[in-house]
Design a protein around this motif. Structure first.
Motif, short mmCIF file in Angstrom:
data_model
loop_
_atom_site.label_atom_id
_atom_site.label_comp_id
_atom_site.label_asym_id
_atom_site.label_seq_id
_atom_site.Cartn_x
_atom_site.Cartn_y
_atom_site.Cartn_z
N VAL A 99 0.75 -1.16 0.06
CA VAL A 99 -0.02 0.05 0.11
C VAL A 99 0.91 1.26 -0.04
CG1 VAL A 99 -1.87 1.19 1.23
CG2 VAL A 99 -1.75 -1.20 1.25
N VAL A 100 0.43 2.21 -0.90
CA VAL A 100 0.97 3.74 -0.80
C VAL A 100 -0.05 4.71 -0.38
CG1 VAL A 100 2.38 5.38 -2.25
CG2 VAL A 100 3.05 3.00 -2.33
N MET A 101 0.39 5.26 0.50
CA MET A 101 -0.62 6.36 0.79
C MET A 101 0.00 7.89 0.89
SD MET A 101 -2.93 6.85 4.53
CE MET A 101 -1.46 7.10 5.56
N SER A 102 -0.66 8.67 0.43
CA SER A 102 -0.25 10.13 0.03
C SER A 102 -1.47 11.21 0.37
CB SER A 102 0.24 10.40 -0.93
OG SER A 102 0.72 11.62 -1.11
N VAL A 103 -1.30 11.86 1.49
CA VAL A 103 -2.49 12.75 1.97
C VAL A 103 -2.02 14.23 1.65
CG1 VAL A 103 -3.80 13.61 4.00
CG2 VAL A 103 -2.73 11.06 3.99
N CYS A 104 -3.03 14.71 0.78
CA CYS A 104 -2.76 16.09 0.37
C CYS A 104 -1.50 16.58 0.10
CB CYS A 104 -3.72 17.02 1.20
SG CYS A 104 -5.27 17.04 0.47
N VAL A 130 -3.61 4.89 -2.16
CA VAL A 130 -4.91 5.50 -1.48
C VAL A 130 -4.33 7.01 -1.49
CG1 VAL A 130 -6.20 3.76 -0.84
CG2 VAL A 130 -4.34 4.75 0.68
N MET A 131 -4.82 8.01 -2.07
CA MET A 131 -4.26 9.53 -1.88
C MET A 131 -5.30 10.34 -2.07
SD MET A 131 -2.65 10.13 -5.88
CE MET A 131 -2.29 11.52 -5.33
N SER A 132 -4.99 11.52 -1.59
CA SER A 132 -5.90 12.93 -1.87
C SER A 132 -5.07 13.71 -2.24
CB SER A 132 -6.50 13.25 -0.32
OG SER A 132 -5.32 13.46 0.61
N ALA A 133 -5.73 14.89 -3.03
CA ALA A 133 -5.17 15.95 -3.55
C ALA A 133 -6.06 17.25 -3.66
CB ALA A 133 -4.76 15.58 -4.84
N ASP A 134 -5.52 18.32 -3.45
CA ASP A 134 -6.27 19.49 -3.92
C ASP A 134 -6.76 19.50 -5.31
OD1 ASP A 134 -6.27 20.92 -1.47
OD2 ASP A 134 -4.97 22.62 -2.35
N ALA A 135 -8.12 19.53 -5.34
CA ALA A 135 -8.81 19.71 -6.77
C ALA A 135 -9.28 21.09 -6.98
CB ALA A 135 -10.17 18.69 -6.90
N LEU A 136 -9.99 21.67 -6.07
CA LEU A 136 -10.40 23.08 -6.00
C LEU A 136 -11.06 23.25 -7.45
CD1 LEU A 136 -7.48 24.68 -4.04
CD2 LEU A 136 -9.96 24.62 -3.34
N THR A 137 -12.02 22.74 -7.86
CA THR A 137 -12.53 22.72 -9.14
C THR A 137 -13.20 24.20 -9.63
OG1 THR A 137 -14.60 21.61 -8.23
CG2 THR A 137 -12.96 20.36 -9.40
N ARG A 138 -13.68 24.83 -8.47
CA ARG A 138 -14.18 26.31 -8.75
C ARG A 138 -13.39 27.23 -8.32
NH1 ARG A 138 -17.84 23.14 -5.75
NH2 ARG A 138 -19.82 22.14 -7.01
#
Length: 237
Positions: A99-104, A130-138
């Motif tokens: 598993v590789v994880m990356s949080v923002c 499993v990861m999260s990232a800034d999307a900031l779609t608006r």
């Protein structure tokens, strides 16, 4: 400081937060059963969240460039392995981790695709990212808030779910599922306002809003938002 005080500071810094507990809780649940599996947290700071994987039975390692964060992490009880290193050149052999994880973290890297290629390289075939990232779609709706957010947190790039899925496909990972947090326009503005005006203290102080944000997310279409969470799997072969 005593270990108890260090642990309390880490708990408040990571868990008393408007989104982080739900965010990382989702990522760890997506990773599935962790007992006996190897996990790498890329740019994981003091290793607090990798330490939560250790509690679930994982053999976990946290990598970060910030030496002072790693030094603090070594004072926490039950901490993972802590390694000083660069996410763009991971100091591990290929196919090392389940598993590789990356949080923002990826939004802060100069070369996000290179970091994803490294994460894919160290994953075993069939392994989970499993990861999260800034999307900031608006973000274009509030350019001043977005500019302050980028400056304060050294955000180099943002990643929509579709963009991230394409980058992951390019390095041999198949997206299993994705979801957004802070999905509505009002919630996304809250996210940017907390970042631009509140900073780290603002994220912690806004923890009381976490249930309201979660409820708002459940009611809004899962097609846009401030942060995108992704579960991908390295293709066999």
């Amino acid at each position: 400081m005593s270990p108890v005080r260090d642990d309390a500071l880490a708990f408040v810094g990571h868990q008393v937060h408007v989104m982080r507990r739900r965010e990382v809780g989702t990522l760890l649940s997506w990773a599935g059963e962790l007992a006996g599996r190897t996990l790498l947290d890329v740019a994981g700071g003091d290793g607090y969240w990798a330490g939560q994987a250790v509690r679930r039975g994982a053999r976990a390692v946290c990598l970060d460039l910030a030496r002072h964060k790693l030094q603090f992490g070594r004072r926490l009880r039950g901490h993972p392995g802590l390694v000083e290193g660069d996410a763009l050149a991971l100091p591990f052999a290929a196919a090392t981790f389940d598993v590789v994880m990356s949080v923002c973290a990826i939004e802060h890297f100069d070369d996000g695709p290179a970091a994803l290629a490294e994460m894919a390289r160290v994953l075993r075939p069939g392994g989970d990212l499993v990861m999260s990232a800034d999307a900031l779609t608006r973000a274009a709706s509030w350019p001043d808030l977005f500019d302050r957010h980028r400056e304060r947190y050294h955000v180099r790039h943002t990643y929509s779910g579709d963009h991230l899925a394409k980058l992951l496909d390019d390095v041999g990972l198949e997206v299993i599922r994705q979801t957004y947090m802070f999905r509505s326009e009002r919630a996304e503005r809250l996210y940017l306002t907390l970042s631009a005006k509140g900073g780290r203290t603002g994220w912690n102080a806004a923890a009381v809003l976490s249930p309201a944000v979660a409820l708002s997310d459940r009611r809004a279409p899962d097609t846009a938002g401030s942060v995108v969470l992704t579960h991908a799997r390295r293709r066999e072969g």
